[in-house]
Design an enzyme around this catalytic site. Structure first.
Site, PDB file in Angstrom:
ATOM      1  N   ASP A  52       0.844  -1.239   0.205  1.00 56.49           N
ATOM      2  CA  ASP A  52       0.001  -0.078   0.058  1.00 56.49           C
ATOM      3  C   ASP A  52       0.822   1.539  -0.027  1.00 56.49           C
ATOM      4  O   ASP A  52       1.716   1.497   0.664  1.00 56.49           O
ATOM      5  CB  ASP A  52      -0.794   0.086   1.209  1.00 56.49           C
ATOM      6  CG  ASP A  52      -1.609  -1.123   1.724  1.00 56.49           C
ATOM      7  OD1 ASP A  52      -1.613  -2.249   0.944  1.00 56.49           O
ATOM      8  OD2 ASP A  52      -2.163  -1.055   2.567  1.00 56.49           O
ATOM      9  N   GLU A 234     -10.397  -2.371   4.488  1.00 55.18           N
ATOM     10  CA  GLU A 234      -9.199  -1.674   4.590  1.00 55.18           C
ATOM     11  C   GLU A 234      -9.032  -0.202   4.017  1.00 55.18           C
ATOM     12  O   GLU A 234      -9.660  -0.119   3.211  1.00 55.18           O
ATOM     13  CB  GLU A 234      -7.946  -2.649   3.956  1.00 55.18           C
ATOM     14  CG  GLU A 234      -8.238  -4.160   4.518  1.00 55.18           C
ATOM     15  CD  GLU A 234      -7.095  -5.071   4.035  1.00 55.18           C
ATOM     16  OE1 GLU A 234      -6.472  -5.855   4.893  1.00 55.18           O
ATOM     17  OE2 GLU A 234      -6.677  -5.007   2.869  1.00 55.18           O
TER      18      GLU A 234
HETATM   19  C1  FRU Z   1      -3.703  -3.649   2.764  1.00 51.61           C
HETATM   20  C2  FRU Z   1      -3.259  -3.995   4.144  1.00 51.61           C
HETATM   21  C3  FRU Z   1      -3.586  -3.106   5.178  1.00 51.61           C
HETATM   22  C4  FRU Z   1      -2.426  -3.149   6.012  1.00 51.61           C
HETATM   23  C5  FRU Z   1      -1.424  -3.523   5.190  1.00 51.61           C
HETATM   24  C6  FRU Z   1      -0.324  -4.393   5.559  1.00 51.61           C
HETATM   25  O1  FRU Z   1      -3.273  -4.102   1.776  1.00 51.61           O
HETATM   26  O2  FRU Z   1      -3.626  -5.469   4.350  1.00 51.61           O
HETATM   27  O3  FRU Z   1      -4.891  -3.234   5.762  1.00 51.61           O
HETATM   28  O4  FRU Z   1      -2.361  -2.109   7.067  1.00 51.61           O
HETATM   29  O5  FRU Z   1      -1.648  -3.863   3.875  1.00 51.61           O
HETATM   30  O6  FRU Z   1       0.772  -4.307   4.937  1.00 51.61           O
END
Ligand code: FRU
Length: 512
Positions: A52, A234
């Site tokens: 992300d 998320e």
């Molecule tokens: C989304 C996610 C978020 C988390 C991060 C962990 O892709 O799962 O929810 O904070 O990636 O790397």
């Protein structure tokens, strides 16, 4: 070549002391960022795993891009925040890792704000701090079967994001006994003179508010019974657009074409609760490869744009795609615009105008037929601006093919049968690493016009398609044996179709 390798050496050394020697050895035989499948006008880390985008903030002439980063492997692991800056959201300078895991856990996704009034007291009135608000994920607690292993922490920087200190009284928002409790996105709510946080909590969003970024009060919940619920929620983002508010919510799995995708709701926000315009589920991008995207904070008012970027991959296969030294890239930066269609607000997105500086030579397209060559042995990186027009009654079935001379072909277009715009990459190159990579990606689309405009950004292994000014967007990766340099428009219908427009060659961002 020597100079380039030297440049990479210094940056790499700054990024990860431990890996310095190994990486330098690895890159000596390739020209800078010229490896197979390395996208040429999209951001990617020099090496290792990225997911992300995080902490996107504009500050003193720089667009910051932090990102979920594991500097020791090409698969997901203990999360850090990688860091890059840009003056135009197109070319990027890699900076050292900004946040490292600590005793409270890995550093998961979150946001950065400029604390202009120094409400946190972590800077000074003259030099207000940048504050990162992020999720701590405690791996041992998770392994022990506990449920309260995610909570929110903050860190601050008073040197334009170059170095960060963690706040001594972390966490600022402890876990209330909910397993998935993460990805805080914070903004200053001017009307109420307070900070507002959107947080993804398993299957809904919880809004919190704070006077100082250090103590948080719950305001409301949203979404238990709205939107997609095929997976965990998320990376939310609540954005003011004119007198409306847009809430982005990523979901994985449960996307419309499998795996990860980002839905959005348009509605109203009163400082406490978000109320959507209706109950429909809408998606910012119908392709499989745009996830966890959020918008830049602190964009100057005189600019006025809402600027977005997403992770160009999908949890269904992100960790097994055939790149060797690094994994994952970001989409190009895009602007958001609210449009009204049949009395409803929809969110259109379009590449930022800054991307046009990469345009070089061009070719004009003006041809008609049931097979139209748009490009023959043309550009490897292209920005296609086309209008596809029916020469008959209505624009029915058509397909655009992008291909190389090794018989790898990407197909996308409109299907009358399924009343959908689609992309299919089954024959576009290496697709053996995951079953879930294959099959049609479909976007239901009501084609009630004689023409359709298409903006197509083609990198060496990704395509971003913006239909009718971004009313429909599809982003998709592929892994061909060599870059595509040919483009052809075909229709199975007897009536010819006409293509008009311009195809620009794009320059890469790494070797300019
Ligand atoms: C989304 C996610 C978020 C988390 C991060 C962990 O892709 O799962 O929810 O904070 O990636 O790397």
């Amino acid at each position: 070549m020597k100079k380039i390798v030297l440049g990479l050496f210094i940056i790499t050394a700054a990024c990860s002391q431990k890996k310095e020697e190994q990486i330098v050895v690895e890159v000596e035989n390739v020209s800078y960022y010229g490896e197979q499948h390395r996208l040429q006008f999209h951001f990617s880390p020099e090496a290792h795993w990225m997911n992300d985008p995080n902490g996107m903030v504009y500050y003193e002439g720089e667009y910051h891009l932090f990102y979920q980063y594991y500097p020791d492997s090409t698969v997901w692991g203990p999360m850090h925040w990688g860091h890059a800056v840009s003056t135009d959201m197109v070319s990027w300078e890699h900076l050292p890792v900004a946040l490292y895991p600590d005793d409270l856990g890995y550093i998961f996704s979150g946001s950065v704000v400029v604390d202009k009034n120094n409400t946190s007291g972590l800077g000074t009135a003259e030099n207000p701090p940048l504050i990162a608000i992020y999720t701590y994920h405690h791996p041992e607690m998770a392994e022990q079967g506990k449920i309260d292993y995610q909570y929110q922490g903050i860190a601050y920087s008073t040197d334009k994001g170059r170095t960060w200190a963690k706040y001594e009284n972390n966490p600022v928002l402890p876990n209330p006994g909910i397993k998935d409790f993460r990805d805080p996105k914070v903004f200053w709510y001017e009307e109420g003179q307070k900070w507002v946080m959107s947080l993804a909590v398993l299957d809904h969003i919880t809004f919190y508010s704070s006077p100082d970024l250090k103590s948080w009060t719950k305001e409301s919940d949203f979404g238990f019974e709205l939107g997609g619920h095929g997976g965990v929620w998320e990376c939310p983002d609540l954005i003011k657009m004119g007198d409306k508010w847009v809430l982005l919510v990523s979901i994985n799995p449960g996307g419309p074409n499998g795996g990860s995708a980002t839905q959005y709701f348009v509605g109203d926000f009163d400082g406490k609760s978000f109320t959507p315009q209706d109950e429909e589920t809408r998606w910012i991008d119908m392709g499989r490869d745009n996830y966890a995207g959020v918008t830049w904070s602190n964009v100057p008012e005189e600019d006025g744009r809402v600027l977005f970027l997403g992770w160009m991959s999908n949890w269904n296969y992100a960790q097994v795609v055939p790149t060797e030294k690094w994994r994952s890239a970001m989409t190009v930066a895009r602007t958001f615009e609210l449009k009204t269609m049949e009395g409803k607000h929809i969110l259109a997105s379009y590449p930022v105008k800054e991307l046009e500086q990469l345009r070089g030579e061009s070719m004009t397209v003006n041809a008609s037929g049931t097979t139209v060559d748009l490009m023959k042995g043309g550009y490897q990186l292209a920005d296609m601006n086309l209008t596809v027009i029916s020469e008959g009654e209505a624009l029915g079935q058509f397909e655009l093919l992008l291909f190389n001379n090794d018989a790898d072909t990407l197909r996308f277009g409109y299907s009358e049968e399924s009343q959908s715009f689609y992309i299919n990459r089954d024959a576009a190159g290496n697709n053996e690493f995951s079953e879930e990579f294959n099959g049609d990606q479909l976007a239901p689309f009501d084609l009630n016009s004689k023409e359709m405009s298409l903006r197509v950004l083609m990198d060496v292994g990704s395509v971003e398609i913006f239909v009718n000014g971004g009313e429909l967007v599809m982003t998709s990766l592929y892994f061909p044996s060599s870059p595509f340099t040919n483009a052809q428009l075909v229709t199975k219908n007897p009536q010819p179709i006409k293509a008009e427009g311009t195809i620009y060659k794009l320059k890469g961002i790494w070797n300019r």
